[in-house]
Design a protein around this motif. Structure first.
Motif, PDB file in Angstrom:
ATOM      1  N   ALA A  42      89.569 -36.600 -71.413  1.00  0.00           N
ATOM      2  CA  ALA A  42      90.313 -35.720 -70.615  1.00  0.00           C
ATOM      3  C   ALA A  42      91.747 -35.664 -70.811  1.00  0.00           C
ATOM      4  N   ALA A  43      92.227 -36.756 -71.315  1.00  0.00           N
ATOM      5  CA  ALA A  43      93.642 -36.860 -71.677  1.00  0.00           C
ATOM      6  C   ALA A  43      93.826 -36.031 -72.991  1.00  0.00           C
ATOM      7  N   ALA A  44      92.893 -36.385 -73.894  1.00  0.00           N
ATOM      8  CA  ALA A  44      93.088 -35.685 -75.201  1.00  0.00           C
ATOM      9  C   ALA A  44      92.904 -34.098 -75.045  1.00  0.00           C
ATOM     10  N   MET A  45      92.044 -33.679 -74.256  1.00  0.00           N
ATOM     11  CA  MET A  45      91.772 -32.313 -74.165  1.00  0.00           C
ATOM     12  C   MET A  45      93.133 -31.769 -73.376  1.00  0.00           C
ATOM     13  N   GLY A  46      93.742 -32.546 -72.641  1.00  0.00           N
ATOM     14  CA  GLY A  46      94.940 -32.282 -71.729  1.00  0.00           C
ATOM     15  C   GLY A  46      95.900 -32.009 -72.854  1.00  0.00           C
ATOM     16  N   GLU A  47      96.297 -32.739 -73.758  1.00  0.00           N
ATOM     17  CA  GLU A  47      97.198 -32.583 -75.000  1.00  0.00           C
ATOM     18  C   GLU A  47      97.145 -31.296 -75.523  1.00  0.00           C
ATOM     19  N   LEU A  48      95.690 -30.708 -75.807  1.00  0.00           N
ATOM     20  CA  LEU A  48      95.496 -29.894 -76.617  1.00  0.00           C
ATOM     21  C   LEU A  48      95.097 -28.318 -75.735  1.00  0.00           C
ATOM     22  N   ARG A  49      95.362 -28.320 -74.515  1.00  0.00           N
ATOM     23  CA  ARG A  49      94.901 -27.317 -73.783  1.00  0.00           C
ATOM     24  C   ARG A  49      95.951 -25.996 -73.920  1.00  0.00           C
ATOM     25  N   HIS A  50      97.219 -26.313 -74.098  1.00  0.00           N
ATOM     26  CA  HIS A  50      97.889 -25.251 -74.240  1.00  0.00           C
ATOM     27  C   HIS A  50      98.261 -25.060 -75.696  1.00  0.00           C
ATOM     28  N   GLY A  51      97.796 -23.722 -76.087  1.00  0.00           N
ATOM     29  CA  GLY A  51      98.340 -23.274 -77.440  1.00  0.00           C
ATOM     30  C   GLY A  51      97.325 -23.567 -78.515  1.00  0.00           C
ATOM     31  N   PHE A  52      96.145 -24.133 -78.391  1.00  0.00           N
ATOM     32  CA  PHE A  52      95.391 -24.465 -79.189  1.00  0.00           C
ATOM     33  C   PHE A  52      94.213 -23.738 -79.129  1.00  0.00           C
ATOM     34  N   SER A  53      93.432 -23.058 -80.305  1.00  0.00           N
ATOM     35  CA  SER A  53      92.144 -22.307 -80.490  1.00  0.00           C
ATOM     36  C   SER A  53      91.074 -23.152 -80.757  1.00  0.00           C
ATOM     37  N   SER A  54      89.964 -22.684 -80.527  1.00  0.00           N
ATOM     38  CA  SER A  54      88.612 -23.465 -80.767  1.00  0.00           C
ATOM     39  C   SER A  54      88.505 -24.706 -80.253  1.00  0.00           C
ATOM     40  N   LEU A  55      88.981 -24.887 -78.947  1.00  0.00           N
ATOM     41  CA  LEU A  55      88.653 -25.981 -78.337  1.00  0.00           C
ATOM     42  C   LEU A  55      87.228 -26.403 -78.070  1.00  0.00           C
ATOM     43  N   GLU A  56      86.678 -25.358 -78.260  1.00  0.00           N
ATOM     44  CA  GLU A  56      84.982 -25.552 -77.949  1.00  0.00           C
ATOM     45  C   GLU A  56      84.423 -26.158 -78.907  1.00  0.00           C
ATOM     46  N   LEU A  57      84.972 -26.203 -80.140  1.00  0.00           N
ATOM     47  CA  LEU A  57      84.479 -26.746 -81.048  1.00  0.00           C
ATOM     48  C   LEU A  57      84.704 -28.443 -81.224  1.00  0.00           C
ATOM     49  N   LEU A  58      85.305 -28.884 -80.466  1.00  0.00           N
ATOM     50  CA  LEU A  58      85.810 -30.088 -80.049  1.00  0.00           C
ATOM     51  C   LEU A  58      84.672 -30.907 -79.568  1.00  0.00           C
ATOM     52  N   ASN A  59      83.951 -31.742 -80.139  1.00  0.00           N
ATOM     53  CA  ASN A  59      83.013 -32.526 -79.387  1.00  0.00           C
ATOM     54  C   ASN A  59      82.835 -33.803 -80.266  1.00  0.00           C
ATOM     55  N   PRO A  60      82.477 -35.114 -79.529  1.00  0.00           N
ATOM     56  CA  PRO A  60      81.884 -36.197 -80.438  1.00  0.00           C
ATOM     57  C   PRO A  60      80.981 -36.035 -81.402  1.00  0.00           C
ATOM     58  N   LYS A  61      81.149 -36.532 -82.331  1.00  0.00           N
ATOM     59  CA  LYS A  61      79.883 -36.363 -83.411  1.00  0.00           C
ATOM     60  C   LYS A  61      79.855 -37.573 -83.971  1.00  0.00           C
ATOM     61  N   SER A  62      78.671 -37.995 -84.821  1.00  0.00           N
ATOM     62  CA  SER A  62      78.167 -39.315 -85.381  1.00  0.00           C
ATOM     63  C   SER A  62      78.732 -38.761 -86.926  1.00  0.00           C
ATOM     64  N   TRP A  63      79.538 -39.886 -87.570  1.00  0.00           N
ATOM     65  CA  TRP A  63      79.863 -40.122 -88.705  1.00  0.00           C
ATOM     66  C   TRP A  63      78.629 -39.572 -89.968  1.00  0.00           C
ATOM     67  N   LEU A  64      77.310 -40.127 -89.395  1.00  0.00           N
ATOM     68  CA  LEU A  64      76.497 -39.970 -90.170  1.00  0.00           C
ATOM     69  C   LEU A  64      75.845 -38.209 -90.492  1.00  0.00           C
ATOM     70  N   GLU A  65      76.325 -37.503 -89.580  1.00  0.00           N
ATOM     71  CA  GLU A  65      76.135 -36.187 -89.928  1.00  0.00           C
ATOM     72  C   GLU A  65      76.834 -35.633 -91.029  1.00  0.00           C
ATOM     73  N   PHE A  66      77.783 -36.361 -91.597  1.00  0.00           N
ATOM     74  CA  PHE A  66      78.479 -36.051 -92.644  1.00  0.00           C
ATOM     75  C   PHE A  66      78.230 -36.750 -93.765  1.00  0.00           C
ATOM     76  N   THR A  67      76.986 -37.291 -93.802  1.00  0.00           N
ATOM     77  CA  THR A  67      76.393 -37.927 -95.167  1.00  0.00           C
ATOM     78  C   THR A  67      75.055 -37.329 -95.477  1.00  0.00           C
ATOM     79  N   SER A  68      74.632 -36.381 -94.748  1.00  0.00           N
ATOM     80  CA  SER A  68      73.519 -35.761 -95.029  1.00  0.00           C
ATOM     81  C   SER A  68      73.589 -34.804 -96.242  1.00  0.00           C
ATOM     82  N   GLU A  69      72.461 -34.184 -96.637  1.00  0.00           N
ATOM     83  CA  GLU A  69      72.476 -33.468 -97.839  1.00  0.00           C
ATOM     84  C   GLU A  69      73.103 -32.031 -97.619  1.00  0.00           C
TER      85      GLU A  69
END
Length: 159
Positions: A42-69
């Motif tokens: 919540a504190a991270a989202m609080g820092e970004l809440r004003h003036g940032f677009s695309s906040l809905e794209l921010l969610n925790p992901k596994s690094w393995l998602e970026f190793t697939s084909e």
């Protein structure tokens, strides 16, 4: 560019959002974690809440998602904690350059830890953009044929 940290709940999320917001036209920004959290702090989202677009794209992901084909090719992988610094960049497509962004201990101090981290990451992102941004290719327009003054006068008068 991929930002990595242990849980992808604060530091890497901040870095992703800052790069996307400051120069998303030149850089693709992603973040991931070794052990992704259930949600962004919540504190991270609080820092970004004003003036940032695309906040809905921010969610925790596994690094393995970026190793697939199907994963995008990374030019840079930036680690933001000791645990993520041990990731083998050969797991990613291409030959990404590994960078380690060390935050000063004040980023982990109680109270305003996320705010301190935000400002440190902002400075790192700004420095990265200044160092790595390449200018857009210049647009070469076709040469305009010159005309005799009588012909130009006719064109301009509409006759």
């Amino acid at each position: 560019m991929l930002f990595l940290c242990r849980d992808n709940a604060a530091l890497s999320i901040l870095a992703e959002a800052l790069l996307r917001e400051l120069d998303g036209l030149h850089f693709d920004a992603f973040s991931a974690g070794l052990e992704p959290a259930d949600k962004v702090q919540a504190a991270a989202m609080g820092e970004l809440r004003h003036g940032f677009s695309s906040l809905e794209l921010l969610n925790p992901k596994s690094w393995l998602e970026f190793t697939s084909e199907w994963a995008p090719q990374m030019d840079f992988v930036v680690t933001l904690c000791d645990e993520s610094a041990r990731v083998d960049v050969r797991a990613f497509h291409g030959a990404p350059e590994l960078r380690r962004w060390t935050l000063t201990p004040s980023a982990y101090a109680a109270g305003s830890a996320v705010e301190n981290a935000f400002w440190q990451i902002l400075k790192r992102v700004e420095d990265f953009i200044a160092a790595e941004r390449r200018p857009w290719p210049s647009l070469k327009l076709p040469a305009v044929a010159s005309c005799a003054s009588d012909a130009c006068d006719l064109l301009l008068s509409g006759q």
